[in-house]
Design an enzyme around this catalytic site. Structure first.
Site, PDB file in Angstrom:
ATOM      1  N   HIS A   1      -1.323  -8.803   0.997  1.00  0.00           N
ATOM      2  CA  HIS A   1      -0.220  -7.974   1.184  1.00  0.00           C
ATOM      3  C   HIS A   1      -0.216  -7.143   2.743  1.00  0.00           C
ATOM      4  O   HIS A   1       0.557  -6.969   3.414  1.00  0.00           O
ATOM      5  CB  HIS A   1      -0.482  -6.727   0.168  1.00  0.00           C
ATOM      6  N   GLU A   2      -1.622  -6.697   3.113  1.00  0.00           N
ATOM      7  CA  GLU A   2      -1.698  -5.767   4.327  1.00  0.00           C
ATOM      8  C   GLU A   2      -1.359  -6.904   5.596  1.00  0.00           C
ATOM      9  O   GLU A   2      -0.837  -6.561   6.498  1.00  0.00           O
ATOM     10  CB  GLU A   2      -3.176  -5.375   4.576  1.00  0.00           C
TER      11      GLU A   2
ATOM     12  N   HIS B   1       2.194  -6.773   6.240  1.00  0.00           N
ATOM     13  CA  HIS B   1       2.387  -5.582   6.931  1.00  0.00           C
ATOM     14  C   HIS B   1       2.188  -6.035   8.454  1.00  0.00           C
ATOM     15  O   HIS B   1       2.688  -5.462   9.571  1.00  0.00           O
ATOM     16  CB  HIS B   1       1.771  -4.407   6.657  1.00  0.00           C
TER      17      HIS B   1
END
Length: 713
Positions: A494-495, A498
């Site tokens: 997920h990160e 980003h």
């Protein structure tokens, strides 16, 4: 003669003072070129004492630049006003980025004190720009004749962003209302800061110290080793210390057979900053919600939610609440069924009474083992941090051709942080990536991506970004490397999504770069990455046993797949409850008069939340919305969930690493930042608006309860 001597002495004293000030400035790393590889911040030279003078000097310089723009005798143009504003404030921006990241990832008492000291000055400075009449008059002049200026799309978007920012920041208010607004903004700045600092202090304050080995029954060996290491580090050798860091408290709740100890650590966790002491956040939460509401009404909006959502894909609170409530009913029914299963098992074991929140994770784990023959401890040996990192890199390489090289000659802000150069397949430099994985007392909880330098294009040359991801994953022990839970694996992917949004940005203006998009669009790049983490083809690429190097067995992958929608009622309900609580706090049209606990209780009663589940974040530690920029925005994860599951279908229905789809996603989402309307960008990638059907399928929700329609932005 005496007066002459006195004059000479005064002159010498003045010169000495000037020399001392000049020397101080020369020694401050922010006042000179970094002279570091890739021009990353000079972390090896930056000290606490450098921040305050650099911030104050940055404010002074930025204000001088703004004054020059506002008082320019020439007629306002895009270049001498909008572009000039874009390029102003470089020192302040640089210092603020580094200071903000230090304060989140490596803070201390001195930095927290500095943050409180400079907050009023930073708030006043922001207002001095936003409420500058002459500056706004120039921007408004350009805005009013924008149709005649032949601006390209990014120029138009930057102009729109700048003009709306002035209007939404109070530029059209009366002088009396501007004074009120300044006061509100100053209070918000300090209260938000205090709220976040209280959570960190409360989290660090608590320890569950175990002295009797019998009280460790059920806990995995790795968790016990980590607790022993923590105890030793805290001067309590021979004991075991468990903390409120997620990597400690959550597995304790999941595996501890001692119900009384589960209750104890759970109560500490869910009562953070809610203990009627100097770190209590009940008043802060209500004050923040009320101040935001007051500001919104001053600016002409019904509520803070109306104000925030005007600039989002969702557009208004009604659309957000509709999505949340449409999902709530089937999710709650699913959670009630899960609670009934837990109750049966508790009754079977002779446990009297109803299911409590501190029972949920423990019995869910037992039911998972019984129903799917899946124990998360079977998975962890295949998810060493090193191997998961290789997997994340390989997925990214397969999709976008990116390469990663660890750098050991680049300064870092903490020994735990690693640094990587990111390049294209042909070796072209893309950017620098910092990664910082493990919890410590100086780091706030959670996981996030941030930026030390946004990408921009200057004189036709792409200026590469410097990006960072910060997490709180399970630490290595004396006997094993850091072995992640599958939740932590998903968080890593997920990160990293980003990070890719920041790294692959390819725009002209830094204000539109990377993650400078609406909250309900920013989670698309992160959440789509999570989908690859659990795909069998991808698992076989990175899930290797840390001791033997053996690839994860097909049988274990199948168990993981079968359990895919297990406990999704709980996961969806605790998330939706927090999202609805956020909307409740920020949709009020008058001031909240109840205390935070009463307000929260009434909010949850209204939606029928069962006692066995609490919101993912309660009012006193809901950092996302009260000090993290997600007010009226926590719904974004589920809104983006509709986007990401629909987007992943483009790969799932063709091939996981479809080069054509990857190219479209990179060019229309990852590279574009905030240069165009998000739905236009999405449709350019996908060819249509997103459908909610893939999300329902992924979460195992009753498809009959919600029409499988498309969402519109």
């Amino acid at each position: 003669m005496k007066s002459k001597s006195l004059l000479i002495l005064l002159t010498i004293a003045q010169l000495s003072t000037m020399n001392a000030q000049e020397k101080k400035q020369t020694m401050n790393p922010f006042f000179q070129p970094y002279n570091t590889p890739y021009n990353v911040p000079a972390f090896d030279k930056i000290k606490n004492e450098h921040f305050k003078p650099a911030i104050l000097e940055g404010i002074k310089k930025h204000q001088a630049e703004i004054d020059e723009i506002a008082h320019n005798p020439e007629a306002p143009t895009f270049d001498n006003t909008i572009l000039a504003m874009e390029n102003a404030g470089e020192l302040l921006s640089e210092v603020n980025r580094v200071f903000g990241n230090y304060n989140s990832a490596n803070t201390n008492d001195e930095l927290q004190a500095i943050a409180k000291e400079v907050a009023p000055a930073l708030s006043a400075h922001a207002d001095n720009i936003a409420l500058n009449e002459k500056l706004f008059a120039r921007v408004k002049t350009i805005w009013n004749k924008k149709e005649t200026l032949n601006l390209h799309s990014e120029q138009s978007k930057l102009l729109e962003k700048r003009y709306k920012s002035f209007v939404r920041s109070g530029a059209n208010l009366s002088e009396n209302d501007k004074t009120k607004l300044r006061k509100i903004n100053a209070e918000l700045s300090l209260t938000s800061l205090k709220y976040g600092q209280n959570i960190l202090a409360e989290t660090n304050k608590y320890e569950l110290v175990i002295t009797d080995k019998k009280d460790l029954t059920g806990l995995p060996a790795g968790l016990i080793e980590a607790a022993a290491a923590d105890a030793k580090a805290k001067g309590k050798e021979g004991k075991w210390v468990f903390t409120l860091s997620n990597s400690s408290v959550m597995p304790f709740l999941q595996y501890s057979a001692n119900r009384k100890l589960r209750q104890e650590i759970w109560n500490a966790y869910q009562m953070r900053a809610n203990n009627n002491n100097e770190l209590d956040n009940k008043e802060n939460a209500v004050q923040l919600a009320n101040l935001r509401g007051e500001r919104a009404r001053l600016l002409g909006y019904k509520s803070h939610s109306d104000y925030v959502l005007e600039e989002s894909m969702a557009e208004n609170p009604q659309n957000v609440n509709k999505l949340l409530n449409d999902l709530w009913k089937p999710a709650l029914e699913m959670a009630k069924n899960e609670a009934a299963d837990i109750q049966k098992m508790m009754n079977k074991e002779g446990i009297k009474g109803d299911v409590q929140p501190y029972d949920w994770r423990y019995y869910t784990e037992k039911i998972r083992k019984e129903r799917f023959d899946l124990d998360e401890q079977e998975l962890k040996p295949y998810f060493s941090l090193e191997n998961v990192t290789k997997g994340v890199f390989k997925v990214t390489e397969n999709l976008y051709g990116l390469q990663f090289k660890q750098l050991n000659n680049v300064p870092t802000y903490h020994p735990d942080a690693t640094v990587w150069e990111v390049t294209e397949a042909n070796g072209t430099h893309v950017g620098i990536l910092y990664m910082d994985f493990h919890p410590r007392d100086s780091k706030r909880g959670g996981a996030w991506m941030t930026s030390y330098r946004n990408q921009q294009t200057v004189d036709g040359q792409r200026m590469a970004p410097v990006i960072s991801i910060v997490c709180n994953f399970t630490k290595p022990t004396a006997d094993a490397p850091a072995l992640l839970t599958f939740d932590e694996v998903s968080t890593y992917f997920h990160e990293f999504g980003h990070a890719l949004h920041g790294l692959l940005s390819n725009v002209t203006y830094k204000s539109l770069a990377g993650t400078s998009v609406s909250r309900d669009f920013v989670e698309l790049p992160s959440q789509i990455m999570e989908n690859w983490a659990s795909e069998p083809e991808v698992l076989k690429m990175y899930a290797k046993h840390y001791k033997t190097g053996a690839t994860i067995p097909d049988a274990l992958i199948q168990k993981l797949q079968k359990a895919g929608t297990f406990d999704q009622g709980f996961a969806t309900v605790e998330y939706l409850a927090a999202s609805l609580l956020d909307m409740d706090y920020h949709s009020q049209t008058t001031a909240i008069t109840q205390d935070a606990n009463t307000f929260e209780k009434n909010s949850m009663k209204k939606i029928g939340l069962i006692d066995a589940i609490i919101p993912r974040y309660r009012s006193t530690y809901f950092q996302h919305i009260f000090s993290g920029g997600y007010s009226s925005g926590y719904y974004s994860y589920i809104w983006s969930g509709v986007l990401d599951t629909d987007a992943f279908e483009a790969f799932k229905t063709t091939s996981l690493f479809n080069p054509e789809k990857a190219k479209l996603f990179r060019e229309n989402v990852l590279e574009k930042g905030g240069t165009e309307d998000p739905m236009i960008l999405y449709k350019r990638f996908r060819g249509a608006e997103p459908s909610v059907e893939p999300l329902l399928r992924k979460r195992g929700l009753d498809k009959k309860s919600i029409p499988a329609k498309k969402i519109k932005g």
